[in-house]
Write a protein that holds these residues in place. Structure first.
Motif, PDB file in Angstrom:
ATOM      1  N   GLU A  85       1.891   6.857   5.736  1.00  0.00           N
ATOM      2  CA  GLU A  85       1.627   8.160   5.134  1.00  0.00           C
ATOM      3  C   GLU A  85       2.489   8.324   3.882  1.00  0.00           C
ATOM      4  O   GLU A  85       3.710   8.199   3.940  1.00  0.00           O
ATOM      5  CB  GLU A  85       1.930   9.261   6.141  1.00  0.00           C
ATOM      6  CG  GLU A  85       1.518  10.628   5.664  1.00  0.00           C
ATOM      7  CD  GLU A  85       1.663  11.657   6.766  1.00  0.00           C
ATOM      8  OE1 GLU A  85       0.790  11.727   7.621  1.00  0.00           O
ATOM      9  OE2 GLU A  85       2.683  12.362   6.752  1.00  0.00           O
ATOM     10  N   TYR A 129     -14.024  10.134  -1.629  1.00  0.00           N
ATOM     11  CA  TYR A 129     -13.069  10.345  -0.548  1.00  0.00           C
ATOM     12  C   TYR A 129     -12.686  11.817  -0.487  1.00  0.00           C
ATOM     13  O   TYR A 129     -12.272  12.397  -1.485  1.00  0.00           O
ATOM     14  CB  TYR A 129     -11.840   9.467  -0.800  1.00  0.00           C
ATOM     15  CG  TYR A 129     -10.759   9.593   0.236  1.00  0.00           C
ATOM     16  CD1 TYR A 129     -10.894   8.981   1.468  1.00  0.00           C
ATOM     17  CD2 TYR A 129      -9.600  10.303  -0.023  1.00  0.00           C
ATOM     18  CE1 TYR A 129      -9.901   9.077   2.420  1.00  0.00           C
ATOM     19  CE2 TYR A 129      -8.601  10.403   0.928  1.00  0.00           C
ATOM     20  CZ  TYR A 129      -8.755   9.784   2.148  1.00  0.00           C
ATOM     21  OH  TYR A 129      -7.765   9.875   3.089  1.00  0.00           O
ATOM     22  N   LYS A 130     -12.845  12.406   0.700  1.00  0.00           N
ATOM     23  CA  LYS A 130     -12.558  13.837   0.854  1.00  0.00           C
ATOM     24  C   LYS A 130     -11.518  14.140   1.927  1.00  0.00           C
ATOM     25  O   LYS A 130     -11.292  15.288   2.243  1.00  0.00           O
ATOM     26  CB  LYS A 130     -13.848  14.592   1.179  1.00  0.00           C
ATOM     27  CG  LYS A 130     -14.856  14.550   0.057  1.00  0.00           C
ATOM     28  CD  LYS A 130     -16.049  15.407   0.360  1.00  0.00           C
ATOM     29  CE  LYS A 130     -17.001  15.407  -0.813  1.00  0.00           C
ATOM     30  NZ  LYS A 130     -18.080  16.340  -0.654  1.00  0.00           N
ATOM     31  N   LYS A 131     -10.887  13.112   2.454  1.00  0.00           N
ATOM     32  CA  LYS A 131      -9.969  13.326   3.579  1.00  0.00           C
ATOM     33  C   LYS A 131      -8.521  13.420   3.126  1.00  0.00           C
ATOM     34  O   LYS A 131      -7.624  12.913   3.762  1.00  0.00           O
ATOM     35  CB  LYS A 131     -10.140  12.204   4.590  1.00  0.00           C
ATOM     36  CG  LYS A 131     -11.527  12.158   5.166  1.00  0.00           C
ATOM     37  CD  LYS A 131     -11.744  10.951   6.038  1.00  0.00           C
ATOM     38  CE  LYS A 131     -13.185  10.910   6.491  1.00  0.00           C
ATOM     39  NZ  LYS A 131     -13.513   9.667   7.150  1.00  0.00           N
ATOM     40  N   TYR A 132      -8.288  14.047   2.027  1.00  0.00           N
ATOM     41  CA  TYR A 132      -6.943  14.230   1.509  1.00  0.00           C
ATOM     42  C   TYR A 132      -6.555  15.698   1.662  1.00  0.00           C
ATOM     43  O   TYR A 132      -7.392  16.547   1.931  1.00  0.00           O
ATOM     44  CB  TYR A 132      -6.861  13.824   0.033  1.00  0.00           C
ATOM     45  CG  TYR A 132      -7.734  14.653  -0.877  1.00  0.00           C
ATOM     46  CD1 TYR A 132      -7.254  15.815  -1.462  1.00  0.00           C
ATOM     47  CD2 TYR A 132      -9.041  14.279  -1.142  1.00  0.00           C
ATOM     48  CE1 TYR A 132      -8.058  16.588  -2.294  1.00  0.00           C
ATOM     49  CE2 TYR A 132      -9.852  15.035  -1.971  1.00  0.00           C
ATOM     50  CZ  TYR A 132      -9.356  16.183  -2.544  1.00  0.00           C
ATOM     51  OH  TYR A 132     -10.155  16.945  -3.354  1.00  0.00           O
ATOM     52  N   TYR A 133      -5.280  15.982   1.481  1.00  0.00           N
ATOM     53  CA  TYR A 133      -4.866  17.375   1.420  1.00  0.00           C
ATOM     54  C   TYR A 133      -3.669  17.491   0.482  1.00  0.00           C
ATOM     55  O   TYR A 133      -3.069  16.496   0.085  1.00  0.00           O
ATOM     56  CB  TYR A 133      -4.585  17.958   2.807  1.00  0.00           C
ATOM     57  CG  TYR A 133      -3.330  17.478   3.483  1.00  0.00           C
ATOM     58  CD1 TYR A 133      -2.128  18.156   3.327  1.00  0.00           C
ATOM     59  CD2 TYR A 133      -3.353  16.363   4.314  1.00  0.00           C
ATOM     60  CE1 TYR A 133      -0.987  17.726   3.958  1.00  0.00           C
ATOM     61  CE2 TYR A 133      -2.211  15.934   4.945  1.00  0.00           C
ATOM     62  CZ  TYR A 133      -1.025  16.610   4.756  1.00  0.00           C
ATOM     63  OH  TYR A 133       0.105  16.181   5.386  1.00  0.00           O
ATOM     64  N   LEU A 179      -2.687  11.318   1.273  1.00  0.00           N
ATOM     65  CA  LEU A 179      -3.823  10.630   1.885  1.00  0.00           C
ATOM     66  C   LEU A 179      -3.445  10.248   3.312  1.00  0.00           C
ATOM     67  O   LEU A 179      -2.275  10.033   3.610  1.00  0.00           O
ATOM     68  CB  LEU A 179      -4.185   9.366   1.094  1.00  0.00           C
ATOM     69  CG  LEU A 179      -4.485   9.536  -0.388  1.00  0.00           C
ATOM     70  CD1 LEU A 179      -4.860   8.189  -0.993  1.00  0.00           C
ATOM     71  CD2 LEU A 179      -5.583  10.535  -0.629  1.00  0.00           C
ATOM     72  N   ARG A 180      -4.437  10.146   4.161  1.00  0.00           N
ATOM     73  CA  ARG A 180      -4.164   9.773   5.553  1.00  0.00           C
ATOM     74  C   ARG A 180      -3.638   8.340   5.622  1.00  0.00           C
ATOM     75  O   ARG A 180      -4.097   7.461   4.895  1.00  0.00           O
ATOM     76  CB  ARG A 180      -5.419   9.899   6.401  1.00  0.00           C
ATOM     77  CG  ARG A 180      -5.936  11.297   6.498  1.00  0.00           C
ATOM     78  CD  ARG A 180      -7.089  11.459   7.423  1.00  0.00           C
ATOM     79  NE  ARG A 180      -8.044  10.355   7.377  1.00  0.00           N
ATOM     80  CZ  ARG A 180      -9.127  10.282   8.136  1.00  0.00           C
ATOM     81  NH1 ARG A 180      -9.384  11.249   8.993  1.00  0.00           N
ATOM     82  NH2 ARG A 180      -9.944   9.270   8.053  1.00  0.00           N
ATOM     83  N   ASP A 188      -6.119   5.445   6.082  1.00  0.00           N
ATOM     84  CA  ASP A 188      -7.105   5.168   5.031  1.00  0.00           C
ATOM     85  C   ASP A 188      -6.524   4.246   3.958  1.00  0.00           C
ATOM     86  O   ASP A 188      -6.277   4.645   2.831  1.00  0.00           O
ATOM     87  CB  ASP A 188      -7.590   6.479   4.393  1.00  0.00           C
ATOM     88  CG  ASP A 188      -8.375   7.315   5.373  1.00  0.00           C
ATOM     89  OD1 ASP A 188      -8.910   6.751   6.341  1.00  0.00           O
ATOM     90  OD2 ASP A 188      -8.452   8.530   5.169  1.00  0.00           O
ATOM     91  N   TYR A 201      -7.609   3.616  -4.556  1.00  0.00           N
ATOM     92  CA  TYR A 201      -8.325   4.856  -4.872  1.00  0.00           C
ATOM     93  C   TYR A 201      -8.202   5.185  -6.349  1.00  0.00           C
ATOM     94  O   TYR A 201      -7.133   5.055  -6.938  1.00  0.00           O
ATOM     95  CB  TYR A 201      -7.743   6.025  -4.058  1.00  0.00           C
ATOM     96  CG  TYR A 201      -7.988   5.901  -2.582  1.00  0.00           C
ATOM     97  CD1 TYR A 201      -9.099   6.490  -1.995  1.00  0.00           C
ATOM     98  CD2 TYR A 201      -7.115   5.182  -1.767  1.00  0.00           C
ATOM     99  CE1 TYR A 201      -9.335   6.382  -0.631  1.00  0.00           C
ATOM    100  CE2 TYR A 201      -7.336   5.065  -0.407  1.00  0.00           C
ATOM    101  CZ  TYR A 201      -8.453   5.663   0.148  1.00  0.00           C
ATOM    102  OH  TYR A 201      -8.679   5.547   1.498  1.00  0.00           O
TER     103      TYR A 201
END
Length: 144
Positions: A67, A96-100, A109-110, A113, A117
């Motif tokens: 992480e 890619y949409k799995k970020y915060y 990013l997870r 993953d 990128y």
């Protein structure tokens, strides 16, 4: 069509009737007050333009299975899309949409993953001051 700081200064002075007298160019020392103010006005204009016509930029990160927090570049204004380079085209599956966001400028990013990128974002324009060279190009696109 790109425009330089020097070209903008010449345009502004000609609009103010401070460019020449009887066909003779007025020296920059006689126009120092105007010339010193122009960079500030350019900054204000560019900031307004970039809200309407955004300036795209991209950088690449290599996400390992740990992480990791990524601090966005100093010119970061807002995110566009994040694309995994593993995909051959920019199809929906490649986005890619799995970020915060940890905060406004820190992306996470997870850990699961892994991959490379492309972080596509919109940037703020470069800032001008009295030391900026006249050959510096304004950071706006042709549509502006």
């Amino acid at each position: 069509m790109s425009v330089t700081l020097g070209e903008v200064k010449a345009m502004v002075l000609s609009l103010f009737d401070e460019y020449s007298v009887d066909g003779q160019l007025i020296g920059s020392s006689d126009n120092a007050d105007y010339l010193n103010r122009i960079p500030m006005f350019i900054n204000m204009l560019q900031m307004e333009w970039c809200k309407i016509i955004k300036i795209p930029k991209m950088y690449v990160i290599n996400q390992s299975n740990v992480e990791t927090l990524y601090t966005m570049p100093t010119d970061f204004m807002e995110i566009d899309i994040i694309v995994r380079e593993d995909f051959n085209n920019m199809s929906y599956e490649g986005i890619y949409k799995k970020y915060y966001w940890k905060d406004r400028k820190t992306l996470k990013l997870r850990a699961t993953d892994e991959g490379i990128y492309d972080i596509n974002y919109f940037k703020y324009p470069i800032k001008f001051d009295n030391t900026t060279l006249d050959t510096t190009t304004l950071d706006i696109c042709d549509e502006a």
